[in-house]
Design a protein around this motif. Sequence first.
Motif, PDB file in Angstrom:
ATOM      1  N   PHE A 271      77.978 -10.919  45.977  1.00 56.11           N
ATOM      2  CA  PHE A 271      79.091 -11.549  44.795  1.00 56.11           C
ATOM      3  C   PHE A 271      77.675 -11.711  43.321  1.00 56.11           C
ATOM      4  O   PHE A 271      78.411 -12.781  42.933  1.00 56.11           O
ATOM      5  CB  PHE A 271      79.128 -12.947  44.865  1.00 56.11           C
ATOM      6  N   ARG A 272      77.683 -10.999  43.343  1.00 57.65           N
ATOM      7  CA  ARG A 272      76.683 -11.363  41.202  1.00 57.65           C
ATOM      8  C   ARG A 272      77.448 -11.272  40.772  1.00 57.65           C
ATOM      9  O   ARG A 272      78.221 -10.202  40.696  1.00 57.65           O
ATOM     10  CB  ARG A 272      75.263  -9.775  41.146  1.00 57.65           C
ATOM     11  N   GLY A 273      76.959 -12.118  39.533  1.00 59.01           N
ATOM     12  CA  GLY A 273      77.586 -11.981  38.552  1.00 59.01           C
ATOM     13  C   GLY A 273      79.060 -13.078  38.646  1.00 59.01           C
ATOM     14  O   GLY A 273      80.055 -13.365  37.512  1.00 59.01           O
ATOM     15  N   PHE A 274      79.606 -13.034  39.844  1.00 58.62           N
ATOM     16  CA  PHE A 274      80.461 -14.824  40.304  1.00 58.62           C
ATOM     17  C   PHE A 274      79.632 -15.710  40.494  1.00 58.62           C
ATOM     18  O   PHE A 274      78.691 -16.095  41.320  1.00 58.62           O
ATOM     19  CB  PHE A 274      81.999 -14.462  41.294  1.00 58.62           C
ATOM     20  N   ASP A 275      80.697 -16.986  40.560  1.00 55.75           N
ATOM     21  CA  ASP A 275      80.133 -18.352  40.333  1.00 55.75           C
ATOM     22  C   ASP A 275      80.244 -18.574  41.316  1.00 55.75           C
ATOM     23  O   ASP A 275      81.528 -18.831  42.343  1.00 55.75           O
ATOM     24  CB  ASP A 275      80.766 -19.116  39.552  1.00 55.75           C
ATOM     25  N   ILE A 276      79.569 -18.635  43.115  1.00 56.94           N
ATOM     26  CA  ILE A 276      79.725 -18.635  44.091  1.00 56.94           C
ATOM     27  C   ILE A 276      78.731 -20.397  43.937  1.00 56.94           C
ATOM     28  O   ILE A 276      78.644 -20.625  45.319  1.00 56.94           O
ATOM     29  CB  ILE A 276      78.659 -17.928  45.196  1.00 56.94           C
ATOM     30  N   SER A 277      78.871 -20.978  43.154  1.00 57.46           N
ATOM     31  CA  SER A 277      78.397 -22.664  43.031  1.00 57.46           C
ATOM     32  C   SER A 277      78.791 -23.104  43.860  1.00 57.46           C
ATOM     33  O   SER A 277      78.073 -23.977  45.167  1.00 57.46           O
ATOM     34  CB  SER A 277      77.552 -23.247  42.094  1.00 57.46           C
ATOM     35  N   ALA A 278      79.766 -23.564  44.456  1.00 57.01           N
ATOM     36  CA  ALA A 278      80.659 -24.313  45.452  1.00 57.01           C
ATOM     37  C   ALA A 278      80.576 -23.734  46.886  1.00 57.01           C
ATOM     38  O   ALA A 278      79.892 -24.225  47.626  1.00 57.01           O
ATOM     39  CB  ALA A 278      82.709 -24.121  44.492  1.00 57.01           C
ATOM     40  N   PRO A 279      81.251 -22.435  46.602  1.00 55.72           N
ATOM     41  CA  PRO A 279      80.425 -22.704  48.352  1.00 55.72           C
ATOM     42  C   PRO A 279      79.093 -22.787  48.912  1.00 55.72           C
ATOM     43  O   PRO A 279      78.962 -23.554  49.595  1.00 55.72           O
ATOM     44  CB  PRO A 279      80.619 -21.110  48.986  1.00 55.72           C
ATOM     45  N   VAL A 280      78.227 -22.592  47.838  1.00 59.59           N
ATOM     46  CA  VAL A 280      76.871 -22.405  48.285  1.00 59.59           C
ATOM     47  C   VAL A 280      76.453 -24.541  48.145  1.00 59.59           C
ATOM     48  O   VAL A 280      75.990 -24.575  49.227  1.00 59.59           O
ATOM     49  CB  VAL A 280      76.335 -21.969  47.102  1.00 59.59           C
ATOM     50  N   GLU A 281      77.044 -24.823  47.755  1.00 58.76           N
ATOM     51  CA  GLU A 281      76.863 -26.096  47.824  1.00 58.76           C
ATOM     52  C   GLU A 281      77.759 -27.021  48.713  1.00 58.76           C
ATOM     53  O   GLU A 281      76.756 -27.816  49.851  1.00 58.76           O
ATOM     54  CB  GLU A 281      77.686 -26.630  46.566  1.00 58.76           C
ATOM     55  N   LEU A 282      78.617 -26.390  49.121  1.00 57.26           N
ATOM     56  CA  LEU A 282      79.395 -27.365  50.485  1.00 57.26           C
ATOM     57  C   LEU A 282      78.297 -26.576  51.677  1.00 57.26           C
ATOM     58  O   LEU A 282      78.506 -27.357  52.475  1.00 57.26           O
ATOM     59  CB  LEU A 282      80.791 -26.426  50.613  1.00 57.26           C
ATOM     60  N   ALA A 283      77.383 -25.245  51.450  1.00 54.75           N
ATOM     61  CA  ALA A 283      77.280 -24.839  52.753  1.00 54.75           C
ATOM     62  C   ALA A 283      75.842 -25.725  53.257  1.00 54.75           C
ATOM     63  O   ALA A 283      75.591 -26.077  53.933  1.00 54.75           O
ATOM     64  CB  ALA A 283      76.623 -23.027  52.718  1.00 54.75           C
ATOM     65  N   ARG A 284      75.549 -26.337  51.394  1.00 62.20           N
ATOM     66  CA  ARG A 284      74.093 -27.168  51.835  1.00 62.20           C
ATOM     67  C   ARG A 284      74.760 -28.174  52.144  1.00 62.20           C
ATOM     68  O   ARG A 284      73.876 -29.153  52.979  1.00 62.20           O
ATOM     69  CB  ARG A 284      73.413 -27.118  50.489  1.00 62.20           C
ATOM     70  N   SER A 285      75.901 -28.917  51.925  1.00 59.02           N
ATOM     71  CA  SER A 285      76.068 -29.877  52.356  1.00 59.02           C
ATOM     72  C   SER A 285      76.290 -30.201  53.751  1.00 59.02           C
ATOM     73  O   SER A 285      76.381 -31.295  54.578  1.00 59.02           O
ATOM     74  CB  SER A 285      77.119 -30.324  51.358  1.00 59.02           C
ATOM     75  N   MET A 286      76.845 -28.861  54.224  1.00 59.08           N
ATOM     76  CA  MET A 286      77.525 -29.005  55.916  1.00 59.08           C
ATOM     77  C   MET A 286      75.885 -28.800  56.569  1.00 59.08           C
ATOM     78  O   MET A 286      75.816 -29.046  57.683  1.00 59.08           O
ATOM     79  CB  MET A 286      77.702 -27.929  55.902  1.00 59.08           C
ATOM     80  N   GLU A 287      74.667 -28.335  55.935  1.00 66.51           N
ATOM     81  CA  GLU A 287      73.592 -28.470  56.541  1.00 66.51           C
ATOM     82  C   GLU A 287      73.407 -29.801  56.556  1.00 66.51           C
ATOM     83  O   GLU A 287      72.451 -30.236  58.161  1.00 66.51           O
ATOM     84  CB  GLU A 287      72.103 -27.944  55.043  1.00 66.51           C
TER      85      GLU A 287
END
Length: 291
Positions: A271-287
Amino acid sequence: MIQKTDFIEKINSYLNSCIPQSDIIQDGLAQSMRYSLLAGGKRIRPLLVLEFAAALGENPEKVLPVACAVEMIHTYSLIHDDLPCMDNDVLRRGKPTNHVVYGECTATLAGDALQPLAFETILSSELSAERAVRCARILAECIGMKGMCLGQYLDMLGEGKELTAEELDLINNNKTGALLAASCGIGTAAAGGSERQINAAMNFGYKIGLAFQIRDDILDVISTSEELGKNVGSDAEEKKNTYMVLLGREKCENEIKRLTEEAISVLEEEFRGFDISAPVELARSMENRKN
Ligand code: FPP
Ligand code: MG
């Protein structure tokens, strides 16, 4: 970035509108569906749908019905998982389970009826027919005999037996991972993502799915029923195969970290060039989730 709480409000309000409140006895089945659908829950799966669609620039409002359809499937799976013939649990999302309130037959039917409601919701959404069909197909493929139902079946077969790590991964990839993977794939497909993007999103979903289940196994041992909203210690009681039994706490924590980082790298690459910060943040919060 759109706030997670805004999305959760939208999800809850849409779900609330799907089944109106009623006191009429003939509406009892619908009310039992409404009871579990609105009993709370973290809404992780519909959040993933919305976040992936938003990452690709799609209007979240347009994707909301599809996101809620995934939550309907998740809710059905919880109702059936709690039934006396399955895990026989009396507490879920901090409330008595569906069959405790409405009886076993109604609870079974509520789970049954949530499934067509989910597909009806996708197919009646404002997505183009092509995107709606793609979403419906991903969901159907992930929740049946090659996905969630298979995982539940293998979980049941494995009770009381000693399983290898590979066997445990197979169970959990299907039981828990498939619906999380479907959520990521559906959000991507609803936004018109490519097959490569859908595959990468699903790959991310499977990895965070395994991490999610490992955390679930840890919480079943170390948490309280107040915090989790469901009974704790039930895995050990039912001689369930869990990552805690197989690996112990420390290795479990390492695995969660490893899988989360792997999941994020997969996304970053595709997903280069797309703002994937939301799913990344969700993955980290689920951790590190506590419930
Ligand atoms: C908790 O989700 C749920 C899981 C960890 C998945 C367990 C798998 C099943 C119940 C599959 C059952 C399958 C069938 C076919 C009956 P969560 O912590 O996101 O729950 P929440 O929505 O209440 O927050
Ligand atoms: Mg179970």
